[in-house]
Design an enzyme around this catalytic site. Sequence first.
Site: not given
Length: 686
Positions: A279-281
């Site tokens: 989910l960093r993107a």
Amino acid sequence: MPQHPTLSYPLSAVVGSDDLVLALLLAAVAPEVGGVLVRGEKGTAKTTAVRGLAAVLPPVEVIEGDRFSTDPRDPGDVSPDGPFADGTPVVSRPVRLVELPVGAGEDRVTGSIHLERALSAGRAEYEPGLLARAHRGLLYVDEVNLLHDHLVDLLLDAAATGRATVERDGFSVTHPARFVLVGTMNPEEGELRPQLLDRFGLSVDVAAPRDPARRVEVVRRRLAFEADPAGFVARFAAAEQRLAARVAAARSACTDVHLGEEVLLAVAEVCAALEVDGLRADIVTARTAVAHAAWCGRTEVTGEDVRVAARLALPHRRRRAPFDDPDLEDDLLDRALDDALGPDDPDPDPDPDPDPQPDPEPDPRPGGGVTSDGEGGDGGSGDGAEGEGRDLPAGSEPAGASPPRSSTVGAGETFRARLLQAHGTHRRDRGATRPAPGRRSRAESSTGRVVRSVPTADAPAGAGPHLLGTVLASVPHQHARGRADGPLRLRPADLRAAVREGRESNLVLFCVDASGSMAARRRMREVKSAILSLLLDAYQRRDTVGLVTFGGDSATLVLPPTGSVDVAASRLEALPAGGRTPLAEGLSEAARVLDREGRRAGARRPLLVVVTDGRATSGADAVGRSHRAADRLAATGVDCVVVDCEAGPIRLGLARTLAQRLGAEHVPVAAVDAAALHGVVRGRAA
């Protein structure tokens, strides 16, 4: 490009790198985005743009005398130099651009004990390192893909926590370390560890402009800067001031930018459609979209902001495996964005350069991926190549026979590589070059844990001082030197150096029989799979893998020792197979490659893997020449394995004879597949 010793090339004067400049500015507007990775060939203004960024950033306020540059307005930003007395002045200074050298030691990065004060005053005092100096500024790593792995780990920890902790030599210090990380790299020199790759918020690929007019403008400006740096900087002073004011205004406006639910859902849909990991993107894309909206003077994030953010934040995160093309296909991204946001609208303010003279648009850069055709070649039968010369005695050819034809053989399925390790610990003599850093075999190096101390006269090159060893060496002599109290009395003979044990890279060189005498099509497919699988692991562990093939009447270095999986995959895909068996030429070429690699600084320990049935059928006195070539290789002491590929009811034992001459381990196999071949290498090297 060379820089003037006191003046940096203005960021607003950079031509032909709009995406690079925009990415740097967005990271400066919102440091929480996570920094920028710049990939590109040499001479594309990567370093020039990074150094120019510091000049347009707003100054920071610090407490006078604070070596850690903590924020006086942030109660949570605590300096190890504090607490400070009431009334300590607060001063304003420019943002620092701290450059982290690729060859820096751990003490230089994290800080260490102040050696001079420890020896002279007997007091342990912490000396801050580069991470402390970069707090609230820019940390720049040129050739970040070549950075030692232990330094990569330090950067990962600091980037994740915003703090650096040092526990060494009897003291413990924790200090803030929040910075904008900017790294530049040339992909041809090796890939970046995926853990560090994901830590970069944005990624930009740069290339020299193809348009002649734009190239002329780049040269014209560079020559003008070198001829009169002060005059050139003055010429762009107004543009630099406007750029700095715009950065400051955008920083302040970020908190007022609204990120609507519909736009946030569109970000999630794009990331899900592109199958990015984690989910960093999503978080980075959302932050970048907010920063871009603030940069353009908007208070609401629009679809165009999301488009810009996605193009900068997603390509390097979508990579599924080292052999996949790291570049994000434009049409795939466009489809995902169109599905989530609707048709594309032109950006009302796409150009980050306030220079009123627009530059011509560059031509699109050529691109392309590595094909994965399983067969390749001309579609010739594998059985034909397999039967050529199978029952001929060594050194003979049928009268009037024409050479077997060659064909291209694709690689089979790759597999998870197992760790390759050379025997023991590689020890260095005094003056010897340091081993190439990596995550493979144990070796004495300039990094890693301290295993012992030695007199400086016996220390290997690059060994740092060992404080405790120096003190202990001097203690027995203090009475004879007349010391009753006060600092230790030291002599040059007391100095000790730390010998450290870390990990080094290895070179695995395959020397493969690509002739038609031993089921070459199947064999080459298996060997390619093994090498590609080794590279899957090698690009993370900083190993290099090379491939020499021999067939027809010559040997060829088809894959120079490399850690770049993209280059390796493209070379291996087009590898031909077929022809006679010039064994002597193959061994001689392998010897030349190993000799050349051994002369390089930071040479890796080699392991030579010869894959052959031992037949020599090319040229006059083929058998004798192959024996002499094997004897010369054995004299070098290189570690070898001979994989015997001879098959059939009648076996001549030629590969066993070759192994004896090489002083190598002989491994007979009935059917060598990629997994078996890799297991042989693992068993020999571990």
